[in-house]
Design a protein around this motif. Sequence first.
Motif, PDB file in Angstrom:
ATOM      1  N   SER A 137       0.785  -1.430   0.021  1.00  0.00           N
ATOM      2  CA  SER A 137      -0.034   0.158   0.051  1.00  0.00           C
ATOM      3  C   SER A 137       0.800   1.405  -0.108  1.00  0.00           C
ATOM      4  O   SER A 137       2.159   1.162   0.155  1.00  0.00           O
ATOM      5  CB  SER A 137      -0.858   0.057   1.419  1.00  0.00           C
ATOM      6  OG  SER A 137      -0.221   0.156   2.289  1.00  0.00           O
ATOM      7  N   ARG A 138       0.153   2.380  -0.345  1.00  0.00           N
ATOM      8  CA  ARG A 138       0.966   3.813  -0.140  1.00  0.00           C
ATOM      9  C   ARG A 138       1.481   3.844   1.287  1.00  0.00           C
ATOM     10  O   ARG A 138       2.719   4.380   1.419  1.00  0.00           O
ATOM     11  CB  ARG A 138       0.103   4.870  -0.584  1.00  0.00           C
ATOM     12  CG  ARG A 138       0.346   5.434  -1.644  1.00  0.00           C
ATOM     13  CD  ARG A 138      -0.491   6.775  -2.118  1.00  0.00           C
ATOM     14  NE  ARG A 138      -1.035   7.644  -1.095  1.00  0.00           N
ATOM     15  CZ  ARG A 138      -1.856   8.412  -1.115  1.00  0.00           C
ATOM     16  NH1 ARG A 138      -2.450   8.499  -2.328  1.00  0.00           N
ATOM     17  NH2 ARG A 138      -2.161   9.265  -0.052  1.00  0.00           N
ATOM     18  N   LEU A 139       0.734   3.652   2.189  1.00  0.00           N
ATOM     19  CA  LEU A 139       1.403   3.625   3.677  1.00  0.00           C
ATOM     20  C   LEU A 139       2.575   2.693   3.634  1.00  0.00           C
ATOM     21  O   LEU A 139       3.698   3.081   4.479  1.00  0.00           O
ATOM     22  CB  LEU A 139       0.200   3.372   4.613  1.00  0.00           C
ATOM     23  CG  LEU A 139      -1.139   4.649   4.648  1.00  0.00           C
ATOM     24  CD1 LEU A 139      -2.114   3.798   5.392  1.00  0.00           C
ATOM     25  CD2 LEU A 139      -0.311   5.701   5.316  1.00  0.00           C
ATOM     26  N   GLY A 140       2.367   1.433   3.242  1.00  0.00           N
ATOM     27  CA  GLY A 140       3.585   0.505   3.400  1.00  0.00           C
ATOM     28  C   GLY A 140       4.771   1.138   2.772  1.00  0.00           C
ATOM     29  O   GLY A 140       5.963   1.120   3.330  1.00  0.00           O
ATOM     30  N   ARG A 141       4.649   1.629   1.677  1.00  0.00           N
ATOM     31  CA  ARG A 141       5.881   2.196   0.971  1.00  0.00           C
ATOM     32  C   ARG A 141       6.390   3.578   1.756  1.00  0.00           C
ATOM     33  O   ARG A 141       7.603   3.606   1.676  1.00  0.00           O
ATOM     34  CB  ARG A 141       5.418   2.738  -0.471  1.00  0.00           C
ATOM     35  CG  ARG A 141       5.238   1.237  -1.356  1.00  0.00           C
ATOM     36  CD  ARG A 141       5.088   1.932  -2.910  1.00  0.00           C
ATOM     37  NE  ARG A 141       3.770   2.553  -3.209  1.00  0.00           N
ATOM     38  CZ  ARG A 141       2.736   2.009  -3.275  1.00  0.00           C
ATOM     39  NH1 ARG A 141       2.702   1.000  -3.020  1.00  0.00           N
ATOM     40  NH2 ARG A 141       1.716   3.107  -3.619  1.00  0.00           N
ATOM     41  N   ALA A 142       5.391   4.234   2.216  1.00  0.00           N
ATOM     42  CA  ALA A 142       5.874   5.476   3.067  1.00  0.00           C
ATOM     43  C   ALA A 142       6.549   4.945   4.232  1.00  0.00           C
ATOM     44  O   ALA A 142       7.705   5.564   4.693  1.00  0.00           O
ATOM     45  CB  ALA A 142       4.734   6.303   3.460  1.00  0.00           C
ATOM     46  N   HIS A 143       6.066   3.983   4.954  1.00  0.00           N
ATOM     47  CA  HIS A 143       6.538   3.265   6.275  1.00  0.00           C
ATOM     48  C   HIS A 143       8.142   2.873   5.833  1.00  0.00           C
ATOM     49  O   HIS A 143       9.160   3.131   6.580  1.00  0.00           O
ATOM     50  CB  HIS A 143       5.755   2.213   6.790  1.00  0.00           C
ATOM     51  CG  HIS A 143       6.447   1.615   7.790  1.00  0.00           C
ATOM     52  ND1 HIS A 143       6.271   0.083   7.976  1.00  0.00           N
ATOM     53  CD2 HIS A 143       7.299   2.018   8.905  1.00  0.00           C
ATOM     54  CE1 HIS A 143       6.974  -0.344   9.023  1.00  0.00           C
ATOM     55  NE2 HIS A 143       7.724   0.873   9.577  1.00  0.00           N
ATOM     56  N   PHE A 144       8.468   2.275   4.732  1.00  0.00           N
ATOM     57  CA  PHE A 144       9.608   1.647   4.483  1.00  0.00           C
ATOM     58  C   PHE A 144      10.564   2.962   4.241  1.00  0.00           C
ATOM     59  O   PHE A 144      11.732   2.845   4.887  1.00  0.00           O
ATOM     60  CB  PHE A 144       9.379   1.065   3.054  1.00  0.00           C
ATOM     61  CG  PHE A 144      10.793   0.484   2.717  1.00  0.00           C
ATOM     62  CD1 PHE A 144      11.183  -0.535   2.910  1.00  0.00           C
ATOM     63  CD2 PHE A 144      11.685   1.166   1.599  1.00  0.00           C
ATOM     64  CE1 PHE A 144      12.442  -1.185   2.448  1.00  0.00           C
ATOM     65  CE2 PHE A 144      12.811   0.900   1.193  1.00  0.00           C
ATOM     66  CZ  PHE A 144      13.524  -0.270   1.443  1.00  0.00           C
TER      67      PHE A 144
END
Length: 135
Positions: free
Chosen positions: A75-82
């Motif tokens: 998800s976009r949030l997963g990529r941002a977290h990374f």
Amino acid sequence: MQTLSPSVPTLSARGVLWLRLAVLYLIVGVGLGIVMGASQNFTLRPVHTHVNLLGWATMALAGVIYSVFPQAGNSRLGRAHFWLANLSLPAMLVGLGLVVSGQRQFTPLLAVAETVAAIGILVFAANLFLNLKAD
């Protein structure tokens, strides 16, 4: 007669990447611990702790979670977290190491890196609450 082979789960690429990075931090943490023990100089103990907790443990857990729930990792949030985690942690470790070694002028770097890391944790939490669904 047909033989059954155990099924091997397919892990998400993003989850595997998190796990690989976690293992690199584990190696750094263990190495730093060995150096501190051998020298009997424990000045960098807070760095050692952060490498192991945020680098190894937190990233490994994120890798497992994103492997089990690839929709969250992708998800976009997963990529941002990374990106938040992987840009802030090295800066935080360097800043913390410099500050505890007496280089107080690096406190602003440490404060910014810690803030970005905390935002990354909040993004991770939001990601899990929004994207993990029970069947």
